[in-house]
Design a protein around this motif. Structure first.
Motif, PDB file in Angstrom:
ATOM      1  N   ARG A  94       3.897   0.470  14.060  1.00 27.57           N
ATOM      2  CA  ARG A  94       3.077  -0.615  13.145  1.00 27.57           C
ATOM      3  C   ARG A  94       3.661  -2.111  13.842  1.00 27.57           C
ATOM      4  N   GLU A 150       8.164  -5.775   1.884  1.00 31.20           N
ATOM      5  CA  GLU A 150       7.758  -7.028   1.241  1.00 31.20           C
ATOM      6  C   GLU A 150       8.766  -7.464   0.314  1.00 31.20           C
ATOM      7  N   ASP A 176       0.932  -1.145  -0.013  1.00 29.88           N
ATOM      8  CA  ASP A 176       0.208  -0.062   0.060  1.00 29.88           C
ATOM      9  C   ASP A 176       0.863   1.355  -0.066  1.00 29.88           C
ATOM     10  N   LEU A 219       2.295 -10.062  10.818  1.00 26.56           N
ATOM     11  CA  LEU A 219       2.643  -8.824  11.080  1.00 26.56           C
ATOM     12  C   LEU A 219       2.121  -7.805  10.208  1.00 26.56           C
ATOM     13  N   ARG A 220       2.304  -8.299   8.926  1.00 25.04           N
ATOM     14  CA  ARG A 220       1.599  -7.343   7.706  1.00 25.04           C
ATOM     15  C   ARG A 220       0.178  -7.420   7.776  1.00 25.04           C
ATOM     16  N   TYR A 276       9.342  -3.166  10.466  1.00 22.04           N
ATOM     17  CA  TYR A 276       8.850  -2.095  10.225  1.00 22.04           C
ATOM     18  C   TYR A 276       9.748  -1.046  11.132  1.00 22.04           C
ATOM     19  N   ALA A 301      -1.231  -5.541  10.762  1.00 23.98           N
ATOM     20  CA  ALA A 301      -1.039  -4.114  10.592  1.00 23.98           C
ATOM     21  C   ALA A 301      -1.900  -3.252   9.605  1.00 23.98           C
ATOM     22  N   LYS A 302      -2.336  -4.357   8.726  1.00 24.46           N
ATOM     23  CA  LYS A 302      -3.199  -3.798   7.601  1.00 24.46           C
ATOM     24  C   LYS A 302      -4.916  -3.478   8.108  1.00 24.46           C
TER      25      LYS A 302
END
Lengths: 139, 476
Positions: free
Chosen positions: B266, A66, A58, B249-250, A119, B253-254
């Protein structure tokens, strides 16, 4: 002419990786080299085989995470290290190619395995015309 | 750390009353000296944890706490599913169920000395360690799912060890509620050839001597006497856990904003326990817990094979196996009322006190063994869950020394070969595929484990039982 390059930056328990270059894509390529350098010296890795990678996210930061995690996955499952990277970006979609070879413990002397990109200290931005892409990787 | 805002309410306990979005206080167990040394990031991260929905009592940090991802390493927090409580992939971490298994060997240190070199070489040959190493086992899809559901019990059923081993493993070696379907193909693929491998970084297999006893009764109950030789295995769920951590985690977070969760960071990515993504994560994470326990079970088998060749008289039995990065449903007394809570321990260990119903019957009277790993040069400690532990941080204690220096700095300070020679001079044999790896893990890059353990003892989290001195260390 803005030079491309990479460096590591300190983190209490893990390692920060940073790539920079004239374009966002160049910074992403260099960040991946910095990832290889967590494991071994990239100069020791011969670019014999190529692996194609695609990913999307995004935003720029999530895309960097990613991209790095795709490489971590390929490193882990193919038992490979990569020393030449090529990235093409269209918005927040990435098409990349990574050249490298199978890990040779005697020649590469791999120091540590990367568990994943995080992150933490994540940033993708332009500074004085130079693109920077960085985050901390968990080892 | 900046101490303003923190109230020292006991000699080894600091409390920060809730401010801003914090729902509960933040509590750190440490002396004034260790608090002063602690990273400001720990205060920031533990205060962030205190803002998460459904958190109960307080957000806790252990004496070895340091800057982590979202949660500090050494962080403990419990959530109530009926009050909108969450599960956090960041709160468990990448190396799900990383932990320590301790083994008796039946040998005395006098018997070890003449065998040390040969044992070091054989263990290094037998137990795959380091980047890119693969195990002898390659799991086909159906076996992968059986492993994810069966844990160490699966490994025993496949001939790696005996059912007696499982009695001394948390959850009797099998975590209930694992859902292999919630584990992605990528995570399974990453694990396919990694069963029975140690990994790298701070993971190790050590042969140690019980060099000092602090609590005779507890040591006797654990079967430890001064001069005994034990083995400690420190590793986790390998690539499978790393991939599950990365993916959730991804995803969390979304999805957080959709659940009305404002993430201050995050890395604190979380989801309600009762949400589809929360339930999927719990199912996958429990699979990773089983993977870690199966992995330590297989490494136990390989360790036995190495000992059988060098010291056939040795008999290796499991002392205890405990995990450090988990989220588990447990019953705890909160204000005198029993409640079922999901307890996250990130770089923290369970430390159940005497009488806890989840302990093996022969350890119930004394309490849970708590293994605290130090660096390869300084040794480790065996502790026991203190009687007060149930009321302190939901029965938790610290898990290790924690780094005092970055890997970056360590590489500029030490050379791997010199570290190995220096330790060999002190009778500690290191076997590792990577000099650079050894330099990054140099003993001087870690905090003083003795100070951390003393504080856990003084704070009433766990009581010191014995000190373990390393003789052989296989590093990944």
């Amino acid at each position: 002419m803005i030079a491309s390059g990479w460096e590591h930056f300190p983190h209490a328990a893990d390692i920060g990786i940073r790539g920079f270059g004239p374009t966002r894509a160049a910074a992403f390529e260099q960040a991946a080299l910095a990832l290889t350098a967590v494991v071994t010296e990239p100069g020791r890795v011969v670019p014999r085989e190529v692996v194609a990678l695609i990913c999307e996210a995004d935003d720029d930061g999530a895309l960097l995470v990613e991209w790095l995690n795709e490489i971590v996955y390929e490193m882990a499952t193919r038992r490979m290290l990569f020393s030449r990277l090529e990235v093409a970006l269209a918005g927040h979609a990435l098409k990349g190619r990574a050249w490298g070879e199978t890990i040779d413990a005697a020649r590469h002397r791999p120091a540590v395995e990367v568990k994943g990109a995080t992150y933490t200290a994540l940033a993708v931005h332009q500074e004085g015309g130079r693109w920077i892409a960085q985050c901390v990787v968990d080892v | 750390m900046e101490l303003s805002g923190w109230v020292q309410d006991e000699a080894y306990r600091w409390r920060r009353p809730p401010t801003g979005a914090m729902r509960v206080p933040a509590v750190i167990y440490a002396s004034a000296a260790l608090m002063a040394e602690m990273d400001d990031k720990v205060a920031e991260q533990i205060a962030n944890v205190a803002t998460l929905p459904g958190i109960v009592e307080a957000a806790y940090a252990m004496p070895d706490a340091h800057w982590g991802y979202g949660f500090p390493i050494g962080g403990v927090a419990a959530f109530d599913p009926d009050l909108g409580g969450v599960v956090s992939a960041g709160g468990v971490g990448f190396d799900i169920s990383c932990g320590v298994r301790a083994l008796h060997t039946g040998l005395r240190v006098g018997e070890l000395r003449p065998l040390k070199e040969a044992l070091a070489d054989t263990l290094f040959g037998e137990v795959p360690a380091g980047v890119g190493s693969t195990g002898a086992i390659s799991l086909a899809p159906a076996e992968m799912d059986a492993m994810l559901e069966g844990g160490a019990a699966w490994a025993v059923a496949r001939g790696y060890g005996t059912s007696a081993d499982l009695v001394r493993v948390e959850e009797q070696g099998r975590m209930a509620g694992a859902l292999p379907d919630c584990v992605s193909d990528k995570a399974k693929n990453r694990q396919r050839r990694e069963m029975g491998t140690l990994g790298s970084g701070n993971h190790y297999l050590e042969v140690q001597e019980v060099s000092e006893i602090f609590d005779r009764a507890a040591a006797a109950a654990f079967g430890l006497a001064q001069g005994d030789v034990v083995v400690s295995i420190h590793c986790g769920s390998r690539g499978l856990g790393h991939q599950i951590g990365t993916e959730f985690l991804r995803d969390m977070a979304k999805s957080a904003a959709g659940f009305g969760i404002a993430l201050p960071d995050r890395e604190l990515a979380c989801a309600p326990l009762t949400s589809p993504v929360g339930e999927r994560y719990l199912g996958a994470m429990r699979g990773a817990i089983n993977c870690a326990m199966a992995n330590r079970q297989i490494i136990t088998h390989l360790t036995r094979a190495a000992f059988a060749r060098i010291a056939p008289e040795a008999e290796l039995s499991v002392l205890y196996d405990v995990s450090h990065n988990t989220c588990k449903l447990e019953e705890h007394q909160v204000g005198g009322v029993p409640r079922r809570l999901f307890v996250h321990r990130k770089g923290a260990t369970r430390a159940f006190g005497p009488g806890h119903p989840d302990l093996p019957s022969d350890l119930r009277a004394v309490g849970q063994p708590v293994m605290i790993g130090g660096s390869m040069g300084t040794g480790s400690y065996m502790l026991v869950g203190a009687a007060t532990a149930g009321e302190r941080a939901f029965g938790s204690a610290c898990h290790g020394a924690g780094r005092s220096m970055s890997r970056h700095q360590a590489l500029r300070t030490w050379r791997g070969r010199a570290v190995i020679d220096e330790l060999a001079g002190r009778g500690i044999l290191i076997r590792s595929p990577s000099y650079r790896g050894v330099a990054e893990e140099a003993p001087g890059a870690y905090k003083d484990v003795t100070a951390v353990v003393d504080e856990a003892d003084q704070a009433g989290l766990a009581r010191k039982v014995a000190r373990l001195k390393p003789h052989v260390c296989v590093k990944g």
